[in-house]
Design a protein around this motif. Structure first.
Motif, PDB file in Angstrom:
ATOM      1  N   VAL A  32      45.707  40.634  47.062  1.00 24.63           N
ATOM      2  CA  VAL A  32      46.865  40.949  46.214  1.00 24.63           C
ATOM      3  C   VAL A  32      47.213  42.447  46.237  1.00 24.63           C
ATOM      4  O   VAL A  32      48.305  42.831  45.844  1.00 24.63           O
ATOM      5  CB  VAL A  32      46.704  40.448  44.752  1.00 24.63           C
ATOM      6  N   TYR A  33      46.276  43.285  46.709  1.00 24.32           N
ATOM      7  CA  TYR A  33      46.554  44.733  46.778  1.00 24.32           C
ATOM      8  C   TYR A  33      46.830  45.187  48.210  1.00 24.32           C
ATOM      9  O   TYR A  33      46.666  46.368  48.521  1.00 24.32           O
ATOM     10  CB  TYR A  33      45.373  45.521  46.180  1.00 24.32           C
ATOM     11  N   GLN A  72      44.853  51.215  57.344  1.00 23.46           N
ATOM     12  CA  GLN A  72      45.686  50.007  57.357  1.00 23.46           C
ATOM     13  C   GLN A  72      44.866  48.824  56.871  1.00 23.46           C
ATOM     14  O   GLN A  72      43.686  48.722  57.200  1.00 23.46           O
ATOM     15  CB  GLN A  72      46.104  49.686  58.804  1.00 23.46           C
ATOM     16  N   HIS A  73      45.505  47.935  56.146  1.00 20.28           N
ATOM     17  CA  HIS A  73      44.835  46.709  55.717  1.00 20.28           C
ATOM     18  C   HIS A  73      44.714  45.749  56.898  1.00 20.28           C
ATOM     19  O   HIS A  73      45.651  45.623  57.697  1.00 20.28           O
ATOM     20  CB  HIS A  73      45.657  46.057  54.609  1.00 20.28           C
ATOM     21  N   PRO A 109      42.182  45.082  49.477  1.00 20.38           N
ATOM     22  CA  PRO A 109      41.280  46.079  48.913  1.00 20.38           C
ATOM     23  C   PRO A 109      40.726  45.609  47.578  1.00 20.38           C
ATOM     24  O   PRO A 109      41.332  44.771  46.909  1.00 20.38           O
ATOM     25  CB  PRO A 109      42.162  47.303  48.717  1.00 20.38           C
ATOM     26  N   GLY A 110      39.600  46.182  47.198  1.00 11.71           N
ATOM     27  CA  GLY A 110      38.835  45.613  46.085  1.00 11.71           C
ATOM     28  C   GLY A 110      39.240  46.086  44.701  1.00 11.71           C
ATOM     29  O   GLY A 110      39.437  47.265  44.467  1.00 11.71           O
ATOM     30  N   ASN A 111      39.351  45.140  43.826  1.00 11.24           N
ATOM     31  CA  ASN A 111      39.343  45.389  42.387  1.00 11.24           C
ATOM     32  C   ASN A 111      37.968  44.897  41.948  1.00 11.24           C
ATOM     33  O   ASN A 111      37.677  43.718  42.189  1.00 11.24           O
ATOM     34  CB  ASN A 111      40.450  44.590  41.703  1.00 11.24           C
ATOM     35  N   PRO A 112      37.080  45.688  41.424  1.00 10.43           N
ATOM     36  CA  PRO A 112      37.270  46.993  40.785  1.00 10.43           C
ATOM     37  C   PRO A 112      36.854  48.194  41.625  1.00 10.43           C
ATOM     38  O   PRO A 112      36.894  49.311  41.125  1.00 10.43           O
ATOM     39  CB  PRO A 112      36.313  46.893  39.590  1.00 10.43           C
ATOM     40  N   GLY A 145      41.732  51.967  48.537  1.00  8.26           N
ATOM     41  CA  GLY A 145      42.848  51.066  48.300  1.00  8.26           C
ATOM     42  C   GLY A 145      42.868  50.577  46.860  1.00  8.26           C
ATOM     43  O   GLY A 145      42.017  50.964  46.052  1.00  8.26           O
ATOM     44  N   ALA A 146      43.842  49.714  46.539  1.00  2.39           N
ATOM     45  CA  ALA A 146      44.073  49.212  45.173  1.00  2.39           C
ATOM     46  C   ALA A 146      44.254  50.412  44.225  1.00  2.39           C
ATOM     47  O   ALA A 146      44.582  51.507  44.685  1.00  2.39           O
ATOM     48  CB  ALA A 146      42.977  48.267  44.723  1.00  2.39           C
TER      49      ALA A 146
END
Ligand SMILES: Cc1ncc(COP(=O)(O)O)c(C=O)c1O
Length: 396
Positions: free
Chosen positions: A204-205, A214-215, A172-175, A319-320
């Motif tokens: 990483v998330y 679900q990822h 999932p995305g940052n930011p 997510g994240a």
């Protein structure tokens, strides 16, 4: 006087950390600062990991193998199997954080002047890693109105040149908090296969997905065995940011053999931190279940409170633990500085990350900030209240 390199001059400042001197000024003025700017979780690291370090009696704190200790890599492979990612120890290089895995990935796949396409806004340090590696980031814009979904294939194809080496996503995305669907991963797989590119996925998330979603990892997609590279880290998964352990994962033998040479040059990842990370793999599912419920609750609270402020627009993170927030202001750099230097409400203020640094297209995202929901619910409610009052007082 000898001069520093042009590359050094062009290294971007971290948008997350550049306001620290103003935060220090705020502390000196006895203000309480709610930190919405940085992704340092307040969740406790798993006890099992802390105890493994405390109970370890090494006589020599020696180097480990450059690719990471064999026992640890075998156990990580076990973790991936549980997550439907069919990789073995030989496909994994342990790194000093996901950060080093990103540097190794760029060094492994791209020469000076090569291009990597990244949906923006993206994790700001990709700009720094790209500058350090002489790689050109080519942004493909994803929009807050579309909740930062994957841009259409045609937008990627317009940007592919003979110098394009890879597409890099954060999932999932940052930011943005955006979670790519299986269908979107398959769309990306088609593009990279067609144009013979790498697909680098910063996962990483992976554990932090909400609303029952679900990822779906790129390496669950069999067709990506030769094209896929995962960037991973224990930092957020186990709230162990200070361990500085991550890994680079690929089924592509040439990628692993090349990344290993970068790993050999820096000798080894940290030994104690590998012991902690190996133990952390035994963390029970109940730890994650509780953490996910906590973050989902925080997200719901934060997004609802933000939406209630007139003129504020926010994506729906799946997510994240971040979201991009569009504010009724012109320049979020100036606003973020003003919040720390000049504003207070009952001795309290907030620190946010101006979103301009999460874009590489100049002038985009200037009215946006990134907020991390790594504070307790009560603090988030108060922080949004402060934001609302601040927006009423602020003059651009
Ligand atoms: C998307 C993303 N990738 C990579 C990293 C690097 O993390 P670390 O080097 O702590 O593993 C971070 C840290 O915040 C991140 O948010």
């Amino acid at each position: 006087m000898p001069s520093v390199s042009n590359k050094g001059k062009h290294m971007p400042e971290s948008p997350i950390r550049k306001l620290v001197p103003f935060a220090e000024k705020a502390y000196k003025a006895n203000k309480t600062v709610y930190h919405l700017n940085i992704g340092q979780p307040d969740i406790k690291s798993p006890e099992i990991a802390m105890e493994a370090v405390a109970n370890h009696h090494l006589e020599i704190l020696a180097y480990t193998r450059s690719e990471g200790s064999q026992e640890y890599r075998e156990k990580i492979a076990g973790y991936y199997h549980k997550n439907n990612i069919p990789v073995e120890a030989a496909d994994i290089i342990v790194t000093t954080g996901g950060s080093e895995a990103l540097l190794f990935a760029m060094g492994t796949i791209a020469d000076a002047g090569d291009e990597i396409i990244i949906p923006e806004p993206f994790y700001a340090n990709y700009n720094g890693f790209a500058t350090a590696s002489d790689v050109k980031i080519v942004p493909v814009i994803s929009k807050i109105e579309d909740n930062f979904a994957l841009p259409p294939i045609s937008e990627f194809e317009k940007l592919i040149t003979p110098r394009t080496k890879a597409i890099l996503i954060c999932n999932p995305g940052n930011p943005t908090g955006y979670l790519y669907s299986k269908k979107e991963i398959q769309t990306l797989a088609k593009i990279v296969k067609k144009h013979d590119l790498f697909l680098v996925a910063d996962e990483v998330y992976r554990e932090f997905t909400y609303d029952g979603y679900q990822h779906y990892s790129i390496l669950e997609e069999e067709s990506l065995a030769e094209n896929g590279i995962i960037i991973d880290s224990v930092s957020k998964r186990y709230s162990m940011c200070g361990a500085r352990i991550g890994c680079l994962v690929s089924k592509n033998k040439q990628v692993i053999a090349t990344a290993l040479k970068f790993a050999q040059a820096r000798l080894s990842p940290p030994t104690f931190a590998q012991i902690a990370s190996e133990a952390a793999l035994q963390t029970p599912q109940s730890y994650f279940d509780e953490v996910i419920v906590e973050y989902q609750d925080r997200r719901n609270t934060l997004v609802a409170a933000l939406k209630a402020i007139p003129g504020v627009q926010v994506g729906e993170p799946k997510g994240a633990f971040y979201c991009i927030v569009q504010l009724p202001i012109k320049n979020s750099d100036a606003f973020a500085q003003w919040l720390l230097e000049e504003f207070e409400d009952n001795g309290e203020t907030i620190m946010v990350a101006p979103a301009g640094g999460f874009y590489s297209s100049p002038g985009v995202g200037l009215n946006q900030v990134r907020i991390a929901y790594v504070l307790k619910k009560e603090s988030l409610i108060r922080a949004v209240e402060i934001l609302k009052i601040a927006l009423q007082k602020y003059k651009d």
